[in-house]
Design a protein around this motif. Structure first.
Motif, PDB file in Angstrom:
ATOM      1  N   ALA A  92       5.561  -5.355  -6.032  1.00 25.90           N
ATOM      2  CA  ALA A  92       4.410  -5.916  -5.338  1.00 25.90           C
ATOM      3  C   ALA A  92       3.837  -7.137  -6.048  1.00 25.90           C
ATOM      4  CB  ALA A  92       3.322  -4.860  -5.205  1.00 25.90           C
ATOM      5  N   TYR A 116       0.864  -1.182   0.000  1.00 19.74           N
ATOM      6  CA  TYR A 116       0.000   0.000   0.000  1.00 19.74           C
ATOM      7  C   TYR A 116       0.898   1.228   0.000  1.00 19.74           C
ATOM      8  CZ  TYR A 116      -2.867   3.865   1.561  1.00 19.74           C
ATOM      9  OH  TYR A 116      -3.469   5.089   1.651  1.00 19.74           O
ATOM     10  N   THR A 117       0.671   2.170  -0.922  1.00 15.56           N
ATOM     11  CA  THR A 117       1.387   3.448  -0.926  1.00 15.56           C
ATOM     12  C   THR A 117       0.352   4.567  -0.941  1.00 15.56           C
ATOM     13  OG1 THR A 117       1.541   3.435  -3.348  1.00 15.56           O
ATOM     14  CG2 THR A 117       3.411   2.545  -2.130  1.00 15.56           C
ATOM     15  N   ARG A 168       7.275   4.060  -6.849  1.00 15.28           N
ATOM     16  CA  ARG A 168       7.210   3.301  -8.105  1.00 15.28           C
ATOM     17  C   ARG A 168       7.904   1.950  -7.950  1.00 15.28           C
ATOM     18  NH1 ARG A 168       7.976   8.479 -10.646  1.00 15.28           N
ATOM     19  NH2 ARG A 168      10.233   8.194 -10.701  1.00 15.28           N
ATOM     20  N   LEU A 205      -1.268  -5.132  -5.089  1.00 17.99           N
ATOM     21  CA  LEU A 205      -1.381  -3.717  -4.739  1.00 17.99           C
ATOM     22  C   LEU A 205      -2.721  -3.481  -4.057  1.00 17.99           C
ATOM     23  CD1 LEU A 205       0.000  -1.965  -7.955  1.00 17.99           C
ATOM     24  CD2 LEU A 205       1.064  -2.006  -5.703  1.00 17.99           C
ATOM     25  N   ASN A 260       5.754  -0.434  -5.906  1.00 14.48           N
ATOM     26  CA  ASN A 260       4.602  -0.933  -6.669  1.00 14.48           C
ATOM     27  C   ASN A 260       5.021  -1.979  -7.690  1.00 14.48           C
ATOM     28  OD1 ASN A 260       2.787   0.593  -5.262  1.00 14.48           O
ATOM     29  ND2 ASN A 260       2.603   2.202  -6.790  1.00 14.48           N
ATOM     30  N   ARG A 261       6.200  -1.799  -8.269  1.00  9.77           N
ATOM     31  CA  ARG A 261       6.669  -2.768  -9.264  1.00  9.77           C
ATOM     32  C   ARG A 261       7.064  -4.100  -8.625  1.00  9.77           C
ATOM     33  NH1 ARG A 261       9.857   2.070 -12.127  1.00  9.77           N
ATOM     34  NH2 ARG A 261       8.239   2.691 -13.620  1.00  9.77           N
TER      35      ARG A 261
END
Length: 303
Positions: free
Chosen positions: A290, A217-218, A284, A293, A287-288
């Motif tokens: 993960a 989670y971001t 970024r 997400l 997320n890549r």
């Protein structure tokens, strides 16, 4: 051509700046427009060719402005009104690019100074009052709905940042062709120093992440984001799939401490990693990496 960008945000501060503020300002300047950007006193100036950053004075006890409506923002926005009027009296602008609540007073100044008005709408402000639990007064929420409708009608163009907001706005406009959906994204490349590569500290933290499957989670750690729900849900997953780590990027130190205690209370000590606030580049990278997400939001529909 000259433009005034009115951005009631702590521009390039620890609290962060909405991506669209500096991205759209950069694009406007690259089109050859001379841009003055008016923002809060808190933050750090960056060099954007063709852009002059103007800050209102710093006000005691208003540092670290929180996300969403607050008493601090009311004080700072009152100063934004004065500085906007001062700039409009000194220079003739072809258009004013008003972010969020600044459109309310820019709308009133539009017929006096004859500029075109762009409403950069990041959220529905009446919805924000409820999401942030700022007020329970139906009268206040209704009053902001009237302000918002008036701003939408007065704007020369309206920019929204997500499909749900676009669907909400479209039927309320006199001219649907004046509306543009430009979604926020941390994956766009922009060429200013505010999006520098990860720091050495952040890079080390990325390297230290486990090689297990990452649930990431971001974002902010505000109540409406559903962080409690996410932690409780992950606890159920972790009970069945041990080779999994929950990574939470964002939050103030106080928020991180609170949710770390929540995670510990669910037996997630060591399987839930809190990074604190990180740069867009680090977000970024996270997320890549993960496997999953997450967007566990529990209040509001604006992404």
């Amino acid at each position: 051509m000259k433009a005034l960008v009115v951005a009631p945000h702590p521009f390039f501060s620890p609290r962060g700046t909405p991506f669209s503020v500096y991205y759209r300002t950069l694009v406007t300047a690259e089109l050859g427009v001379e841009v003055d950007l008016l923002t809060y006193g808190e933050g750090q100036d960056v060099a954007i060719p063709g852009v002059r950053i103007i800050r209102i004075p710093r006000v005691p006890f208003t540092h670290d402005v929180p996300v969403g409506p607050s008493g601090k923002k009311l004080v700072l926005d009152a100063l934004m009104v004065v500085w906007t009027l001062w700039l409009l009296l000194r220079k003739r602008y072809d258009f004013v690019h008003a972010h969020e609540e600044s459109v309310f007073f820019c709308r009133l100044l539009k017929p006096l100074f004859g500029f075109k008005l762009v409403y950069d709408m990041h959220s529905s402000l009446p919805q924000q009052l409820s999401n942030f639990q700022f007020t329970k007064s139906r009268f206040t929420v209704r009053l902001f709905e009237l302000f918002e409708n008036a701003a939408l009608r007065a704007a020369t163009a309206v920019v929204t940042i997500c499909p749900d907001l676009a669907e909400t706005v479209q039927p309320r406009l006199h001219d649907p062709g004046s509306h543009f959906l430009i979604e926020n994204s941390i994956f766009e490349d922009i060429s200013i120093s505010g999006t520098a590569p990860p720091s050495l500290k952040e890079a080390a933290a990325m390297t230290a992440l486990p090689n297990s499957r990452l649930v990431v989670y971001t974002g902010t750690f505000e109540a409406y984001q559903g962080i409690d729900l996410l932690i409780k849900a992950f606890a159920k997953v972790y009970g069945q799939v041990k080779d999994t780590t929950l990574v939470m990027a964002g939050g103030t130190p106080a928020q991180v401490a609170h949710y770390r205690a929540v995670a510990d209370s669910h037996g997630l000590n060591g399987s839930c990693v809190f990074t604190g606030r990180v740069s867009p580049s680090t977000a970024r990278c996270l997320n890549r990496r993960a496997t999953v997400l997450m967007s566990p939001r529990v209040l509001g529909t604006n992404t």
